[in-house]
Scaffold this active site. Sequence first.
Site, PDB file in Angstrom:
ATOM      1  N   GLY A 156       0.817  -1.217   0.000  1.00  0.00           N
ATOM      2  CA  GLY A 156       0.000   0.000   0.000  1.00  0.00           C
ATOM      3  C   GLY A 156       0.842   1.255   0.000  1.00  0.00           C
ATOM      4  O   GLY A 156       0.602   2.191   0.757  1.00  0.00           O
ATOM      5  N   ALA A 157       1.834   1.294  -0.907  1.00  0.00           N
ATOM      6  CA  ALA A 157       2.828   2.377  -0.867  1.00  0.00           C
ATOM      7  C   ALA A 157       2.499   3.539  -1.787  1.00  0.00           C
ATOM      8  O   ALA A 157       3.264   4.494  -1.883  1.00  0.00           O
ATOM      9  CB  ALA A 157       4.210   1.810  -1.218  1.00  0.00           C
ATOM     10  N   SER A 158       1.346   3.501  -2.470  1.00  0.00           N
ATOM     11  CA  SER A 158       1.101   4.523  -3.492  1.00  0.00           C
ATOM     12  C   SER A 158       0.677   5.869  -2.920  1.00  0.00           C
ATOM     13  O   SER A 158       0.803   6.893  -3.579  1.00  0.00           O
ATOM     14  CB  SER A 158       0.053   4.031  -4.493  1.00  0.00           C
ATOM     15  OG  SER A 158      -1.151   3.687  -3.844  1.00  0.00           O
ATOM     16  N   ARG A 159       0.140   5.856  -1.698  1.00  0.00           N
ATOM     17  CA  ARG A 159      -0.303   7.139  -1.123  1.00  0.00           C
ATOM     18  C   ARG A 159      -0.363   7.031   0.397  1.00  0.00           C
ATOM     19  O   ARG A 159      -0.113   5.967   0.960  1.00  0.00           O
ATOM     20  CB  ARG A 159      -1.653   7.562  -1.701  1.00  0.00           C
ATOM     21  CG  ARG A 159      -2.728   6.521  -1.546  1.00  0.00           C
ATOM     22  CD  ARG A 159      -3.931   6.822  -2.449  1.00  0.00           C
ATOM     23  NE  ARG A 159      -4.827   5.689  -2.528  1.00  0.00           N
ATOM     24  CZ  ARG A 159      -5.798   5.438  -1.649  1.00  0.00           C
ATOM     25  NH1 ARG A 159      -6.002   6.251  -0.644  1.00  0.00           N
ATOM     26  NH2 ARG A 159      -6.556   4.360  -1.778  1.00  0.00           N
TER      27      ARG A 159
ATOM     28  N   ASN B 281       1.425  -2.367   5.403  1.00  0.00           N
ATOM     29  CA  ASN B 281       0.727  -1.094   5.584  1.00  0.00           C
ATOM     30  C   ASN B 281      -0.623  -1.036   4.867  1.00  0.00           C
ATOM     31  O   ASN B 281      -1.510  -0.295   5.292  1.00  0.00           O
ATOM     32  CB  ASN B 281       1.644   0.037   5.083  1.00  0.00           C
ATOM     33  CG  ASN B 281       0.890   1.328   4.892  1.00  0.00           C
ATOM     34  OD1 ASN B 281       0.612   2.058   5.848  1.00  0.00           O
ATOM     35  ND2 ASN B 281       0.528   1.636   3.646  1.00  0.00           N
TER      36      ASN B 281
ATOM     37  N   SER C 279      -3.922  -0.176  14.394  1.00  0.00           N
ATOM     38  CA  SER C 279      -4.658   1.092  14.574  1.00  0.00           C
ATOM     39  C   SER C 279      -5.073   1.231  16.031  1.00  0.00           C
ATOM     40  O   SER C 279      -5.268   0.223  16.730  1.00  0.00           O
ATOM     41  CB  SER C 279      -5.913   1.104  13.704  1.00  0.00           C
ATOM     42  OG  SER C 279      -6.747   2.179  14.086  1.00  0.00           O
TER      43      SER C 279
ATOM     44  N   TYR D 130     -13.288  -3.228  10.818  1.00  0.00           N
ATOM     45  CA  TYR D 130     -11.938  -2.647  10.805  1.00  0.00           C
ATOM     46  C   TYR D 130     -11.214  -2.877  12.144  1.00  0.00           C
ATOM     47  O   TYR D 130     -10.051  -3.279  12.167  1.00  0.00           O
ATOM     48  CB  TYR D 130     -12.061  -1.147  10.499  1.00  0.00           C
ATOM     49  CG  TYR D 130     -10.760  -0.401  10.385  1.00  0.00           C
ATOM     50  CD1 TYR D 130      -9.967  -0.491   9.245  1.00  0.00           C
ATOM     51  CD2 TYR D 130     -10.316   0.431  11.411  1.00  0.00           C
ATOM     52  CE1 TYR D 130      -8.783   0.218   9.135  1.00  0.00           C
ATOM     53  CE2 TYR D 130      -9.135   1.148  11.310  1.00  0.00           C
ATOM     54  CZ  TYR D 130      -8.374   1.043  10.167  1.00  0.00           C
ATOM     55  OH  TYR D 130      -7.201   1.751  10.065  1.00  0.00           O
TER      56      TYR D 130
ATOM     57  N   ALA E  48     -11.780  -5.181  14.324  1.00  0.00           N
ATOM     58  CA  ALA E  48     -11.472  -6.616  14.462  1.00  0.00           C
ATOM     59  C   ALA E  48     -10.221  -6.961  13.648  1.00  0.00           C
ATOM     60  O   ALA E  48      -9.347  -7.702  14.116  1.00  0.00           O
ATOM     61  CB  ALA E  48     -12.656  -7.460  13.996  1.00  0.00           C
TER      62      ALA E  48
ATOM     63  N   ILE F 172      -4.599   9.975  11.668  1.00  0.00           N
ATOM     64  CA  ILE F 172      -3.523  10.495  10.812  1.00  0.00           C
ATOM     65  C   ILE F 172      -4.152  11.125   9.574  1.00  0.00           C
ATOM     66  O   ILE F 172      -5.062  10.534   8.971  1.00  0.00           O
ATOM     67  CB  ILE F 172      -2.562   9.359  10.381  1.00  0.00           C
ATOM     68  CG1 ILE F 172      -2.053   8.556  11.603  1.00  0.00           C
ATOM     69  CG2 ILE F 172      -1.390   9.912   9.573  1.00  0.00           C
ATOM     70  CD1 ILE F 172      -1.239   9.303  12.607  1.00  0.00           C
TER      71      ILE F 172
HETATM   72  P1  NAP Z   1      -4.836   5.268   2.336  1.00  0.00           P
HETATM   73  O1  NAP Z   1      -4.396   6.681   2.180  1.00  0.00           O
HETATM   74  O2  NAP Z   1      -6.243   4.922   2.046  1.00  0.00           O
HETATM   75  O3  NAP Z   1      -3.840   4.330   1.476  1.00  0.00           O
HETATM   76  C1  NAP Z   1      -4.025   2.945   1.486  1.00  0.00           C
HETATM   77  C2  NAP Z   1      -3.005   2.283   0.600  1.00  0.00           C
HETATM   78  O4  NAP Z   1      -3.226   0.862   0.632  1.00  0.00           O
HETATM   79  C3  NAP Z   1      -3.095   2.698  -0.863  1.00  0.00           C
HETATM   80  O5  NAP Z   1      -1.805   2.746  -1.408  1.00  0.00           O
HETATM   81  C4  NAP Z   1      -3.897   1.562  -1.481  1.00  0.00           C
HETATM   82  O6  NAP Z   1      -3.640   1.397  -2.859  1.00  0.00           O
HETATM   83  C5  NAP Z   1      -3.341   0.378  -0.716  1.00  0.00           C
HETATM   84  N1  NAP Z   1      -4.204  -0.798  -0.763  1.00  0.00           N
HETATM   85  C6  NAP Z   1      -5.496  -0.907  -0.354  1.00  0.00           C
HETATM   86  N2  NAP Z   1      -5.931  -2.155  -0.547  1.00  0.00           N
HETATM   87  C7  NAP Z   1      -4.902  -2.859  -1.097  1.00  0.00           C
HETATM   88  C8  NAP Z   1      -4.738  -4.197  -1.531  1.00  0.00           C
HETATM   89  N3  NAP Z   1      -5.727  -5.078  -1.438  1.00  0.00           N
HETATM   90  N4  NAP Z   1      -3.541  -4.578  -2.014  1.00  0.00           N
HETATM   91  C9  NAP Z   1      -2.528  -3.692  -2.099  1.00  0.00           C
HETATM   92  N5  NAP Z   1      -2.612  -2.409  -1.723  1.00  0.00           N
HETATM   93  C10 NAP Z   1      -3.801  -1.995  -1.226  1.00  0.00           C
HETATM   94  O7  NAP Z   1      -4.583   4.766   3.838  1.00  0.00           O
HETATM   95  P2  NAP Z   1      -3.618   5.359   4.986  1.00  0.00           P
HETATM   96  O8  NAP Z   1      -4.416   6.300   5.798  1.00  0.00           O
HETATM   97  O9  NAP Z   1      -2.313   5.748   4.433  1.00  0.00           O
HETATM   98  O10 NAP Z   1      -3.454   4.032   5.876  1.00  0.00           O
HETATM   99  C11 NAP Z   1      -2.337   3.167   5.781  1.00  0.00           C
HETATM  100  C12 NAP Z   1      -2.438   2.120   6.892  1.00  0.00           C
HETATM  101  O11 NAP Z   1      -2.516   2.780   8.162  1.00  0.00           O
HETATM  102  C13 NAP Z   1      -3.721   1.274   6.798  1.00  0.00           C
HETATM  103  O12 NAP Z   1      -3.444  -0.042   7.192  1.00  0.00           O
HETATM  104  C14 NAP Z   1      -4.654   1.934   7.792  1.00  0.00           C
HETATM  105  O13 NAP Z   1      -5.611   1.044   8.272  1.00  0.00           O
HETATM  106  C15 NAP Z   1      -3.658   2.351   8.867  1.00  0.00           C
HETATM  107  N6  NAP Z   1      -4.146   3.422   9.738  1.00  0.00           N
HETATM  108  C16 NAP Z   1      -4.466   4.651   9.230  1.00  0.00           C
HETATM  109  C17 NAP Z   1      -4.927   5.640  10.088  1.00  0.00           C
HETATM  110  C18 NAP Z   1      -5.301   7.008   9.620  1.00  0.00           C
HETATM  111  O14 NAP Z   1      -5.789   7.804  10.441  1.00  0.00           O
HETATM  112  N7  NAP Z   1      -5.073   7.366   8.356  1.00  0.00           N
HETATM  113  C19 NAP Z   1      -5.077   5.360  11.447  1.00  0.00           C
HETATM  114  C20 NAP Z   1      -4.740   4.103  11.924  1.00  0.00           C
HETATM  115  C21 NAP Z   1      -4.265   3.141  11.052  1.00  0.00           C
HETATM  116  P3  NAP Z   1      -4.820   1.595  -3.938  1.00  0.00           P
HETATM  117  O15 NAP Z   1      -5.271   2.998  -3.801  1.00  0.00           O
HETATM  118  O16 NAP Z   1      -4.168   1.315  -5.229  1.00  0.00           O
HETATM  119  O17 NAP Z   1      -5.897   0.619  -3.559  1.00  0.00           O
END
Ligand code: NAP
Length: 244
Positions: free
Chosen positions: A9-12, A87, A139, A152, A154, A185
Site C-alpha cells: 500500500g505504498a502509493s499514497r 501497511n 490502529s 476494521y 477486528a 492520521i
Molecule cells: P490510504 O491513504 O487509504 O492508502 C491505502 C493504501 O493501501 C493505498 O496505497 C492503497 O492502494 C493500498 N491498498 C489498499 N488495498 C490494497 C490491496 N488489497 N492490495 C494492495 N494495496 C492496497 O490509507 P492510509 O491512511 O495511508 O493508511 C495506511 C495504513 O494505516 C492502513 O493499514 C490503515 O488502516 C492504517 N491506519 C491509518 C490511520 C489514519 O488515520 N489514516 C489510522 C490508523 C491506522 P490503492 O489505492 O491502489 O488501492
Amino acid sequence: MMKTAVITGASRGIGAVIAKRLNELNYNLVLNYRTNTALMEELINNFTNKESKNIIVQCDISLYEDAKKLIDEAFRTFGRVDVLINNAGITKDNILPLMTEEEFDRVIDINLKGTFNCCKHVAKIMMKQKEGRIVNISSVVGLAGNPGQVNYSASKAGIIGMTKSIARELGKKNILVNAVAPGFIKTEMTDGIPDEIKAKMLESIPLQRFGLPEDIADCVEFLISDKASYITGQVISVNGGFYM
Ligand code: NAP
C-alpha cells in the site's frame, strides 16, 4: 550491503511517506499498490535519493498467490528481504445492524489476511537469512474499539495478535516483529470524516493536533533500526495521547 524493504500500500498516504523515508535511508524498495500506477510512478520519480533501486509490484495482497508474487519478485530482484512493512489497509464503515457480509469480509481479507499472506511468504526468506524486521500497521481502534468499525477494529486487533504470535515463533531466528498503532492520521482515509466529528476527536487528543504520516514513518524508522534490536512483539501507539 544495501538493505531491501517491501512496503504494501505504498502509493499514497502513510505507505508513500514510509517509502520516501526508506528511500532517504538508502533502502532498495519493493513498492506494492493495487490500482493507481501513475501515482506509484510519480512517487518514485520524486525520490531524492537516486542511488538505490526500486521496483513496483501491482497486486492485491488479500490474494494469497498475489502476495506470494510480491515477495518472490522482491527476492528475485534483490536476493534478500530485510524489512517488510504491512501497511495496505482499507475501511468500510457501517454500524453493526447495517454492516454487510461483503463489508466485513473485504476489510478482514485485505487488512488481516493480507498481512498474514505477506508475513507467511517473507518468513521463509528471513528465516534463511537469520535476520529480518516486520512492522505491521495496526490502529488505535484495534486497541480501543470504535462504533461503526466492527470489521476494521477486528482486523486491526487481529493484526496485534498475529504480530505477537509471529514474534514468539520467529524470535529465535532473529526476526523482530512489531506493530504500530496510529491514532488519527491525516490521509485520504480520514479525509471523509465529517468536520464536527473531527472537532470532537481533536478535543480528546492531549497533543491537540492530528497526526501526520511522517509521525508514523518516524516510528517505523526506529523499529527497523539498530536502536530497536531488543524490541519485538510490541504495539507502539502513535496517537498524540488519544488513547492510553
Ligand atoms: P490510504 O491513504 O487509504 O492508502 C491505502 C493504501 O493501501 C493505498 O496505497 C492503497 O492502494 C493500498 N491498498 C489498499 N488495498 C490494497 C490491496 N488489497 N492490495 C494492495 N494495496 C492496497 O490509507 P492510509 O491512511 O495511508 O493508511 C495506511 C495504513 O494505516 C492502513 O493499514 C490503515 O488502516 C492504517 N491506519 C491509518 C490511520 C489514519 O488515520 N489514516 C489510522 C490508523 C491506522 P490503492 O489505492 O491502489 O488501492
